[in-house]
Enzyme design. Sequence first.
Site, PDB file in Angstrom:
ATOM      1  N   LEU A 154       0.828  -1.206   0.000  1.00 60.86           N
ATOM      2  CA  LEU A 154       0.000   0.000   0.000  1.00 60.86           C
ATOM      3  C   LEU A 154       0.863   1.257   0.000  1.00 60.86           C
ATOM      4  O   LEU A 154       0.578   2.229  -0.718  1.00 60.86           O
ATOM      5  CB  LEU A 154      -0.926   0.001   1.223  1.00 60.86           C
ATOM      6  CG  LEU A 154      -2.017  -1.075   1.252  1.00 60.86           C
ATOM      7  CD1 LEU A 154      -2.682  -1.117   2.628  1.00 60.86           C
ATOM      8  CD2 LEU A 154      -3.062  -0.830   0.171  1.00 60.86           C
ATOM      9  N   MET A 155       1.917   1.254   0.794  1.00 68.67           N
ATOM     10  CA  MET A 155       2.783   2.431   0.910  1.00 68.67           C
ATOM     11  C   MET A 155       3.565   2.706  -0.372  1.00 68.67           C
ATOM     12  O   MET A 155       3.880   3.855  -0.687  1.00 68.67           O
ATOM     13  CB  MET A 155       3.741   2.257   2.089  1.00 68.67           C
ATOM     14  CG  MET A 155       3.054   2.232   3.445  1.00 68.67           C
ATOM     15  SD  MET A 155       4.168   1.746   4.790  1.00 68.67           S
ATOM     16  CE  MET A 155       5.168   3.238   4.948  1.00 68.67           C
ATOM     17  N   ASP A 238       0.614  13.886   0.264  1.00 73.16           N
ATOM     18  CA  ASP A 238       0.766  15.110   1.051  1.00 73.16           C
ATOM     19  C   ASP A 238       1.682  16.101   0.346  1.00 73.16           C
ATOM     20  O   ASP A 238       2.898  15.916   0.306  1.00 73.16           O
ATOM     21  CB  ASP A 238       1.333  14.760   2.441  1.00 73.16           C
ATOM     22  CG  ASP A 238       1.468  15.987   3.332  1.00 73.16           C
ATOM     23  OD1 ASP A 238       0.837  17.024   3.027  1.00 73.16           O
ATOM     24  OD2 ASP A 238       2.193  15.908   4.327  1.00 73.16           O
ATOM     25  N   SER A 243       1.203  25.493   2.806  1.00 72.91           N
ATOM     26  CA  SER A 243       2.565  25.450   3.372  1.00 72.91           C
ATOM     27  C   SER A 243       3.343  24.378   2.615  1.00 72.91           C
ATOM     28  O   SER A 243       3.740  23.348   3.155  1.00 72.91           O
ATOM     29  CB  SER A 243       2.513  25.134   4.864  1.00 72.91           C
ATOM     30  OG  SER A 243       1.671  26.043   5.560  1.00 72.91           O
ATOM     31  N   LYS A 245       5.511  21.711   0.605  1.00 72.50           N
ATOM     32  CA  LYS A 245       6.767  21.025   0.861  1.00 72.50           C
ATOM     33  C   LYS A 245       7.786  21.349  -0.237  1.00 72.50           C
ATOM     34  O   LYS A 245       7.408  21.658  -1.371  1.00 72.50           O
ATOM     35  CB  LYS A 245       6.554  19.505   0.893  1.00 72.50           C
ATOM     36  CG  LYS A 245       5.760  18.977   2.067  1.00 72.50           C
ATOM     37  CD  LYS A 245       5.591  17.476   1.947  1.00 72.50           C
ATOM     38  CE  LYS A 245       4.842  16.892   3.124  1.00 72.50           C
ATOM     39  NZ  LYS A 245       5.617  16.968   4.381  1.00 72.50           N
ATOM     40  N   ARG A 254       3.772   9.679  -1.090  1.00 70.38           N
ATOM     41  CA  ARG A 254       2.761   8.668  -1.395  1.00 70.38           C
ATOM     42  C   ARG A 254       2.575   7.735  -0.210  1.00 70.38           C
ATOM     43  O   ARG A 254       1.543   7.071  -0.076  1.00 70.38           O
ATOM     44  CB  ARG A 254       3.161   7.875  -2.629  1.00 70.38           C
ATOM     45  CG  ARG A 254       4.394   6.983  -2.448  1.00 70.38           C
ATOM     46  CD  ARG A 254       4.771   6.295  -3.743  1.00 70.38           C
ATOM     47  NE  ARG A 254       5.892   5.356  -3.585  1.00 70.38           N
ATOM     48  CZ  ARG A 254       7.160   5.675  -3.658  1.00 70.38           C
ATOM     49  NH1 ARG A 254       7.504   6.948  -3.872  1.00 70.38           N
ATOM     50  NH2 ARG A 254       8.112   4.757  -3.526  1.00 70.38           N
ATOM     51  N   ASP A 256       2.574   8.713   2.956  1.00 71.56           N
ATOM     52  CA  ASP A 256       2.144   9.427   4.158  1.00 71.56           C
ATOM     53  C   ASP A 256       0.897   8.792   4.761  1.00 71.56           C
ATOM     54  O   ASP A 256       0.401   9.244   5.789  1.00 71.56           O
ATOM     55  CB  ASP A 256       1.888  10.909   3.837  1.00 71.56           C
ATOM     56  CG  ASP A 256       2.028  11.808   5.058  1.00 71.56           C
ATOM     57  OD1 ASP A 256       2.781  11.438   5.980  1.00 71.56           O
ATOM     58  OD2 ASP A 256       1.379  12.869   5.104  1.00 71.56           O
ATOM     59  N   ASP A 315       0.947  21.968   6.586  1.00 71.53           N
ATOM     60  CA  ASP A 315       1.703  20.721   6.440  1.00 71.53           C
ATOM     61  C   ASP A 315       1.682  19.898   7.721  1.00 71.53           C
ATOM     62  O   ASP A 315       2.178  18.782   7.748  1.00 71.53           O
ATOM     63  CB  ASP A 315       3.149  21.022   6.021  1.00 71.53           C
ATOM     64  CG  ASP A 315       3.872  19.772   5.542  1.00 71.53           C
ATOM     65  OD1 ASP A 315       3.186  18.830   5.095  1.00 71.53           O
ATOM     66  OD2 ASP A 315       5.107  19.733   5.611  1.00 71.53           O
ATOM     67  N   GLU A 317      -0.857  18.428   8.899  1.00 68.70           N
ATOM     68  CA  GLU A 317      -2.238  18.044   8.611  1.00 68.70           C
ATOM     69  C   GLU A 317      -2.635  16.706   9.208  1.00 68.70           C
ATOM     70  O   GLU A 317      -3.814  16.461   9.474  1.00 68.70           O
ATOM     71  CB  GLU A 317      -2.460  18.021   7.096  1.00 68.70           C
ATOM     72  CG  GLU A 317      -2.121  16.735   6.376  1.00 68.70           C
ATOM     73  CD  GLU A 317      -0.641  16.340   6.483  1.00 68.70           C
ATOM     74  OE1 GLU A 317      -0.349  15.129   6.468  1.00 68.70           O
ATOM     75  OE2 GLU A 317       0.222  17.235   6.587  1.00 68.70           O
ATOM     76  N   ARG A 319      -2.222  15.436  12.145  1.00 69.42           N
ATOM     77  CA  ARG A 319      -2.849  15.585  13.465  1.00 69.42           C
ATOM     78  C   ARG A 319      -4.281  16.097  13.358  1.00 69.42           C
ATOM     79  O   ARG A 319      -5.104  15.824  14.232  1.00 69.42           O
ATOM     80  CB  ARG A 319      -1.984  16.499  14.339  1.00 69.42           C
ATOM     81  CG  ARG A 319      -1.850  17.921  13.870  1.00 69.42           C
ATOM     82  CD  ARG A 319      -0.653  18.638  14.455  1.00 69.42           C
ATOM     83  NE  ARG A 319       0.599  18.145  13.886  1.00 69.42           N
ATOM     84  CZ  ARG A 319       1.796  18.595  14.253  1.00 69.42           C
ATOM     85  NH1 ARG A 319       1.907  19.543  15.172  1.00 69.42           N
ATOM     86  NH2 ARG A 319       2.885  18.093  13.702  1.00 69.42           N
TER      87      ARG A 319
END
Length: 469
Positions: A154-155, A238, A243, A245, A254, A256, A315, A317, A319
Amino acid sequence: MLISMRTEVISISLFYSLKKTLKKGQTRIFYDLDPEYSSVAVTCVGKKGASFDEVEGMDMGRDQVRAAVAKGVQQLQEIGETEVDVDPCGDPEAAAEGGHLGLFVYQELKAEKSRKAHVNLDCFTKYSSEKDKVLSQWSRGRVLADGQNFARHLMEMPANKLPPRNFVDLVNTRLTSTKRCSVTVRDREWIESQNMGSFLSVAKGSVEEPFLLEVDYRGDNPVNKNPLALVGKGITFDTGGISLKPPADMDKMRADMGGAACVAGTMLALGNLNIPLHVKAFIPLCENMVDGRSTKPGDVVTAMNGKTIQVDNTDAEGRLILADALLYAQTFNPDLLLDMATLTGAIDVALGAGATGVYTNSLKMWESLHKAGSITGDRVWRMPLFDHYTKQITKSDLADINNIGTGGRSGGSCTAAAFLREFVSNKQWMHLDIAGVMMNKAEIPYLNKGMAGRPTRTIIEFLQLQSQK
């Protein structure tokens, strides 16, 4: 066939010859030693009698077996072998883990001619006096490795191949196939009905729809009345939002959704092992993208419990989506609340790839998780959850709390955990910051380079320990 240095199949003269020349992890391949096998890989496991090391914090003997078996099967894969028997090396479970983890490679998008050979592994039990026991342990190791490899898969998937909807479909298919997991998919309308404004504030910059995936697992005769709750951060890509990256290595974002992937891998293993527990998983899924609707620095959003959040860095995000997911998970009165997230670069600075950072309000749960890590070799390390950090994120000009706080870069992983703590009332909570262990370069010898799927096996082992209490 893979044979370790401990096997009785190799002749005495060959054994002593190799003992003088091979060092731990070194491998030699021999041809035509046995009419049954076209090739034999001999790998030096390492020092005999290796066991738990207090400084390393793990069982070194088991990790030696994982590394040796992985190296051997990789060498046989390189020469095109597709059917491999593995000597259990005195620890069938660790041997199965090493073998299956060592063979994983994400290559489904490459041309057929460029792919490595698919290898089927079996346990070599010809000379075993306890064949059933050995095969049972081997089977458990394979399931543990398969759970981690599912997370790795998946990651590794590109973000255009695994937007939130595709994640939902793929995970739903795999988990329900175990017959012990049921999956409920919550869409935007439901998320809005729950007043999850913190979650939605991240999702609104993307054309991809957000989802909250809810998984319910029940083993036979579960020992717990209230469920154990797992929560995984599911940002399928992400950009950092407004903000933004830096472009270097942004492709790695990909992964994240590593927390979500590890939760999915854990639930898959639970279903296949039939551990006697009731476990619920909650996976908030969305992208953090940039367009005219994106959250702007300084905006204020409202979480499910009515708490307001000043978003000074878009960024930070992860949390924000976890806040609402944690609140929702707690409506089921779980005995334990455990979340996993690739949350901060700060934990990578602090611990690197050596261990997952853990923040918890429960010494009992920490000790159990630490023990699990010593067994799996995928270690964890406790980090501080001091009021010192809480004071930094509860100082906000416009809202109840600030999503990055006043500490700047200092203690960034600690302030992120303090932020999540504002949404937790459960007396047994653990937050795992897995950003440092997201990828493997060369740190773990039985994992190839790429996304690591850590600490999936440690969480499975931890849940197994809970089922025995």
